[in-house]
Design a protein around this motif. Structure first.
Motif, mmCIF file in Angstrom:
data_model
loop_
_atom_site.group_PDB
_atom_site.id
_atom_site.type_symbol
_atom_site.label_atom_id
_atom_site.label_comp_id
_atom_site.label_asym_id
_atom_site.label_seq_id
_atom_site.Cartn_x
_atom_site.Cartn_y
_atom_site.Cartn_z
ATOM 1 N N LYS A 126 -13.249 1.148 3.558
ATOM 2 C CA LYS A 126 -12.081 0.245 3.518
ATOM 3 C C LYS A 126 -10.748 0.983 3.609
ATOM 4 O O LYS A 126 -9.702 0.367 3.802
ATOM 5 N N ILE A 127 -10.803 2.292 3.448
ATOM 6 C CA ILE A 127 -9.553 3.022 3.185
ATOM 7 C C ILE A 127 -8.548 2.962 4.342
ATOM 8 O O ILE A 127 -7.343 2.796 4.124
ATOM 9 N N ASN A 128 -9.016 3.048 5.580
ATOM 10 C CA ASN A 128 -8.085 3.000 6.715
ATOM 11 C C ASN A 128 -7.359 1.664 6.777
ATOM 12 O O ASN A 128 -6.156 1.599 7.027
ATOM 13 N N GLU A 129 -8.113 0.621 6.546
ATOM 14 C CA GLU A 129 -7.568 -0.729 6.585
ATOM 15 C C GLU A 129 -6.539 -0.927 5.463
ATOM 16 O O GLU A 129 -5.455 -1.475 5.680
ATOM 17 N N VAL A 130 -6.874 -0.467 4.271
ATOM 18 C CA VAL A 130 -5.963 -0.569 3.123
ATOM 19 C C VAL A 130 -4.683 0.232 3.399
ATOM 20 O O VAL A 130 -3.569 -0.242 3.170
ATOM 21 N N ALA A 131 -4.842 1.452 3.928
ATOM 22 C CA ALA A 131 -3.684 2.308 4.233
ATOM 23 C C ALA A 131 -2.761 1.622 5.234
ATOM 24 O O ALA A 131 -1.537 1.700 5.112
ATOM 25 N N GLU A 132 -3.358 0.944 6.182
ATOM 26 C CA GLU A 132 -2.575 0.268 7.214
ATOM 27 C C GLU A 132 -1.719 -0.860 6.624
ATOM 28 O O GLU A 132 -0.556 -1.032 7.004
ATOM 29 N N ILE A 133 -2.307 -1.604 5.702
ATOM 30 C CA ILE A 133 -1.565 -2.696 5.040
ATOM 31 C C ILE A 133 -0.392 -2.115 4.245
ATOM 32 O O ILE A 133 0.735 -2.602 4.309
ATOM 33 N N ILE A 134 -0.660 -1.029 3.525
ATOM 34 C CA ILE A 134 0.373 -0.385 2.706
ATOM 35 C C ILE A 134 1.493 0.179 3.590
ATOM 36 O O ILE A 134 2.676 0.051 3.276
ATOM 37 N N ASN A 135 1.108 0.785 4.713
ATOM 38 C CA ASN A 135 2.083 1.398 5.635
ATOM 39 C C ASN A 135 3.118 0.407 6.156
ATOM 40 O O ASN A 135 4.204 0.803 6.556
ATOM 41 N N LYS A 136 2.764 -0.862 6.183
ATOM 42 C CA LYS A 136 3.671 -1.866 6.759
ATOM 43 C C LYS A 136 4.965 -2.010 5.949
ATOM 44 O O LYS A 136 5.957 -2.506 6.455
ATOM 45 N N TYR A 137 4.940 -1.576 4.693
ATOM 46 C CA TYR A 137 6.130 -1.726 3.841
ATOM 47 C C TYR A 137 7.123 -0.594 4.101
ATOM 48 O O TYR A 137 6.761 0.579 4.056
ATOM 49 N N ASP A 138 8.391 -0.959 4.356
ATOM 50 C CA ASP A 138 9.421 0.046 4.639
ATOM 51 C C ASP A 138 9.643 0.986 3.466
ATOM 52 O O ASP A 138 9.987 2.147 3.645
ATOM 53 N N GLY A 139 9.471 0.481 2.250
ATOM 54 C CA GLY A 139 9.675 1.305 1.061
ATOM 55 C C GLY A 139 8.592 2.358 0.860
ATOM 56 O O GLY A 139 8.732 3.246 0.024
ATOM 57 N N VAL A 140 7.509 2.256 1.613
ATOM 58 C CA VAL A 140 6.456 3.278 1.559
ATOM 59 C C VAL A 140 6.821 4.355 2.575
ATOM 60 O O VAL A 140 6.861 4.092 3.777
ATOM 61 N N THR A 141 7.134 5.560 2.075
ATOM 62 C CA THR A 141 7.558 6.612 3.001
ATOM 63 C C THR A 141 6.484 7.675 3.228
ATOM 64 O O THR A 141 6.444 8.294 4.277
ATOM 65 N N HIS A 142 5.631 7.894 2.252
ATOM 66 C CA HIS A 142 4.533 8.856 2.396
ATOM 67 C C HIS A 142 3.242 8.162 1.985
ATOM 68 O O HIS A 142 3.221 7.463 0.976
ATOM 69 N N ASN A 143 2.176 8.400 2.745
ATOM 70 C CA ASN A 143 0.891 7.802 2.406
ATOM 71 C C ASN A 143 -0.225 8.738 2.882
ATOM 72 O O ASN A 143 -0.286 9.061 4.070
#
Lengths: 157, 156
Positions: free
Chosen positions: A80-97
């Protein structure tokens, strides 16, 4: 660009820790390094193309601006991790993942206009991803380093 | 917390991007904001003095700059030791960041360091040395396996 020249290294060191804040910054660095302004601009262009320089600009202090930053982590199953990372990446406030080698295998930084706002975003992310996310805000800062020393500079030419 | 007027916000919006690669890059930015180059330089310096701008510099991709092995190392440190240990880490050349963090119950390592080395071997040696030198036995090397995102924050 596997091998940086001594000029590249001297230039990178100067631009990381002592970028001239005047009307002619590239000319100032060129004079200090004993080359032309055109040469400096061309080198910077090449270093950007090679992906070594991400950008030249200001680093702002989130806290001074009233923003709240935190380091978040989650335990996500491998499939699931790639999919979860992708959802998180969509937020502008997320700068490093990053995916990391730990039971907590997904780590990201979140910057929001306030602590409450960060809470709301994290709740939203938990709902969207279906995984539990923990927030680990900094209580005290001992070091934020500004530059990485390039070895072998200082004897350029 | 600083109160920032619209004009300074417009300046910061430009400065959090990428500086133009031309002989007078700040003149270009000043024109976009609608102020003089001289006044822009004044405002940049003032906002640096106030600590709103932490620094103005080239931001590098560490990996491409030869620092190929980066790891987050989290250490379990007793509360009364935190300041002493934090200062020791801060003095270490390969440590770029060091924070005391609020951590959840199932993660008891509270002092976080970001360590940059040129090889896996160098990293392991460094962490072992620190562990012995500082008497910290409980720690985790949390290496990055994949970068999903790395950008700079845009505040405005």
């Amino acid at each position: 660009m596997a091998n940086l020249t001594s000029l590249d290294k001297a230039l990178l060191n100067m631009m990381q820790s002592n970028f001239p804040l005047n009307m002619y910054p590239y000319k100032t660095m060129a004079d200090k390094l004993g080359v032309t302004e055109e040469e400096i601009i061309a080198r910077i262009e090449a270093l950007k193309e090679a992906g070594i320089i991400r950008r030249i600009g200001a680093v702002l202090d989130a806290r001074r601006l009233g923003f709240f930053s935190t380091l978040c982590a989650a335990k996500v199953s491998g499939d699931k991790i790639n999919e979860v990372a992708e959802i998180i990446n969509k937020y502008d406030g997320v700068t490093h993942n990053y995916r990391r080698t730990h039971e907590y295998n997904l780590w990201f930084t979140l910057t929001a206009p306030s602590q409450e706002e960060s809470r709301i975003i994290i709740d939203e992310l938990m709902e969207k991803t279906g995984v539990h996310i923990v927030s680990m805000p900094a209580i005290k800062t001992y070091k934020i380093k500004v530059a990485l020393e390039m070895e072998g500079d200082g004897h350029h030419k | 917390m600083a109160i920032i007027n619209d004009q300074d916000k417009a300046i910061l919006r430009e400065l959090q991007g990428d500086l133009p690669l031309e002989p007078r890059p700040f003149a270009r930015i000043a024109a976009r904001v609608g102020i003089s180059e001289e006044y822009l330089m004044q405002r940049i310096n003032a906002m640096m003095d106030e600590g709103i701008i932490r620094r103005f510099a080239a931001i590098l991709r560490h990996q491409k700059a030869g620092y190929t092995v980066n790891a987050m190392v989290a250490w379990k440190v007793e509360p009364e030791q935190i300041d002493r240990i934090g200062m020791k880490f801060a003095a270490c050349e390969q440590v770029s960041h060091c924070y005391l963090r609020e951590v959840p119950a199932d993660f008891d390592k509270n002092l976080f360091t970001m360590v940059h080395c040129r090889s896996e071997e160098e990293l392991n040696k460094l962490v072992t040395n620190m562990s012995e030198l500082l008497g910290l036995e409980d720690y985790a090397i949390i290496s990055s396996e994949h970068e999903y995102k790395k950008t700079s924050m845009r505040y405005f």
